[in-house]
Design an enzyme around this catalytic site. Structure first.
Site, PDB file in Angstrom:
ATOM      1  N   TYR A 166      23.518  31.101 -35.512  1.00  0.00           N
ATOM      2  CA  TYR A 166      23.284  32.434 -36.107  1.00  0.00           C
ATOM      3  C   TYR A 166      23.052  32.428 -37.613  1.00  0.00           C
ATOM      4  CZ  TYR A 166      23.699  34.901 -31.744  1.00  0.00           C
ATOM      5  OH  TYR A 166      23.440  35.381 -30.484  1.00  0.00           O
ATOM      6  N   GLU A 185      28.622  36.702 -26.225  1.00  0.00           N
ATOM      7  CA  GLU A 185      28.192  35.430 -25.624  1.00  0.00           C
ATOM      8  C   GLU A 185      29.397  34.509 -25.403  1.00  0.00           C
ATOM      9  OE1 GLU A 185      24.953  34.385 -28.320  1.00  0.00           O
ATOM     10  OE2 GLU A 185      23.847  36.154 -27.634  1.00  0.00           O
TER      11      GLU A 185
END
Ligand SMILES: Cc1cc2nc3c(=O)[nH]c(=O)nc-3n(C[C@H](O)[C@H](O)[C@H](O)COP(=O)(O)OP(=O)(O)OC[C@H]3O[C@@H](n4cnc5c(N)ncnc54)[C@H](O)[C@@H]3O)c2cc1C
Ligand code: HEM
Length: 393
Positions: free
Chosen positions: A95, A138
């Site tokens: 990310y 997630e």
């Protein structure tokens, strides 16, 4: 939590970013793929070349920014992203890479006069918030899949135990765990992620499961794609006994509990997720209409299997439409492209149905239009893409 000021700043720059969307996308991906080779294997180069994936991601970020006051308005977008990420094993450490590249691209598209430190700080906070939402969701799914019976985390080696030619261009591959353990059950319609190393380069792909998972193996059915790396490798080189790394099944294009008549409509290899859906639905008395379109009989896979089910289950009606007659294969119910009138004739009379469809993009756009025109409620008309989501209008 974002401050009201950050939210206002982000919202005010969305129209500018939307109008510079292509530049945003181009900068972002060029930077990321050249500067961070570790994320390259995660992305399908064909989806980059077509622009579909960069567009899907940029659209995801902009949709989020537009609805930053009411995140519940994002509908099923977040679920779609999460499922795709989980199937390809996107991890928290990825990310910051996306974030850094996205922020640099935003700053370049807005230009230094608009992209002031306040604006960039607001965007940094907004990206951080979205990233936290996705990472958290997630992580929960990775954990759930690791803890579930037969489940696992990350890549697990599987052996190819069987190959079956289903048509001139589709082969089914059956995979059993190399450790002989149980497998995670998949909901009808879900797909698996696959990791391979081809010519020294890691690549990842998704494939829908084309059969129920009760037998302890995963079956996928792959169409040979002209010039395609993985499909040609699987067709030409993957032989029984070979090993492959699979990620746990994932996906939200699944058969919802319902007793309304079920209509499954597929084009070409889009048939794969509809097969376990069909089998699961036939466990009840629910009427099922199975409509399949193929270029011709030679490339029509699973015809015998569906015909055998129809012979056994009176509630199943099946219809086949071929774009052309090859003069050799068993006849279709209709030759030509599937028109609205033809679809109307093959749907149940009452239109309060659950429809699921998948196929090439043009086919799906037409089916979506036809179903809408024929009075099928939009919420009951579900579809998925064999690639990044795209607009069907
Ligand atoms: C959820 C999901 C489920 C799926 N289920 C199935 C399934 O059940 N069965 C199935 O067969 N497929 C399925 N797919 C599609 C599958 O994941 C692959 O995309 C497909 O097999 C093609 O992969 P490939 O490596 O063979 O082709 P790729 O190498 O990805 O190439 C695809 C096409 O793009 C072209 N191309 C590649 N790179 C470039 C480039 N740089 N520039 C220009 N053109 C390029 C190739 O020539 C080829 O025509 C699914 C996809 C998703 C997302
Ligand atoms: C806030 C951050 C992110 C957003 C909003 C986002 C959004 C999206 C969207 C909208 C899709 C398409 C889903 C679909 O239609 O199927 C997608 C797919 C994908 N995302 Fe993300 N994503 C983010 C972060 C990341 C990160 C950190 C990575 C890894 C570096 C990543 C890798 C991928 C990959 C590999 C796909 C599938 C690509 C393909 O099909 O070719 N994403 N993402």
């Amino acid at each position: 939590m974002l401050s009201a000021q950050d939210r206002a700043i982000v919202k005010s720059t969305v129209p500018l970013l939307e109008s510079g969307g292509e530049a945003l996308i181009t900068h972002f991906y060029r930077m990321m793929l050249s500067e961070y080779p570790q994320v390259r294997p995660l992305f399908n180069q064909a989806h980059q070349a077509s622009g579909d994936q960069p567009r899907a991601l940029a659209n995801g970020v902009l949709m989020y920014a537009r609805h930053i006051d009411q995140l519940d308005q994002l509908g099923d977008l977040v679920a779609k992203i999460i499922n795709k990420h989980v199937a390809l094993q996107i991890l928290p450490e990825h990310y910051p890479i996306v974030g850094a590249c996205l922020l640099r691209a935003i700053s370049e598209v807005l230009g230094s006069e608009i992209a002031t430190p306040e604006v960039m700080s607001a965007w940094g906070a907004a990206y951080g918030q979205l990233a936290d939402i996705l990472i958290g969701a997630e992580a929960a799914i990775y954990e759930e899949k690791a803890q579930a019976p037969g489940g696992w985390r990350g890549a697990r080696p599987f052996l190819l135990v069987k190959r079956v030619e289903e048509s001139d261009e589709i082969i089914s591959f059956y995979f059993a765990p190399a450790d002989n353990g149980p497998i995670l059950a998949a909901a009808p319609g879900q797909y698996i992620g696959m990791k391979l190393v081809l010519d020294g380069e890691e690549v990842r792909r998704n494939y829908s499961l084309s059969a129920l998972t009760d037998a302890g193996v995963y079956r996928i059915s792959v169409k040979r794609e002209a010039g395609g790396r993985v499909s040609n490798y699987l067709h030409d080189q993957m032989q029984v006994g070979a090993t492959i790394d699979l990620f746990p099944p994932s996906g939200e294009f699944t058969l919802a509990a319902s007793d309304k008549p079920l209509v499954l409509i597929s084009g070409g290899v889009g048939i794969t997720p509809t097969l376990p859906m069909l089998e699961a639905a036939l466990a009840s008395e629910r009427p099922v209409h199975f409509i399949h379109c193929a270029r011709n009989g030679g490339v029509h896979a699973f015809r015998d299997w569906v015909d055998a089910l129809a012979a056994k289950h009176p509630q199943l009606k099946r219809y086949y439409c071929y774009a052309e007659d090859d003069g050799v294969s068993p006849a279709a119910d209709k030759v030509g492209l599937l028109s609205q009138d033809q679809l109307a004739a093959w749907l149940p009379e009452q239109r309060d149905i659950d429809a699921y469809f998948l196929g090439p993009k043009g086919f799906m756009a037409a089916i979506k239009r036809h179903l809408q025109a024929l009075g099928v409620p939009e919420k009951q008309s579900r579809y998925e893409f064999f690639g990044p989501a795209a607009a069907l209008e």
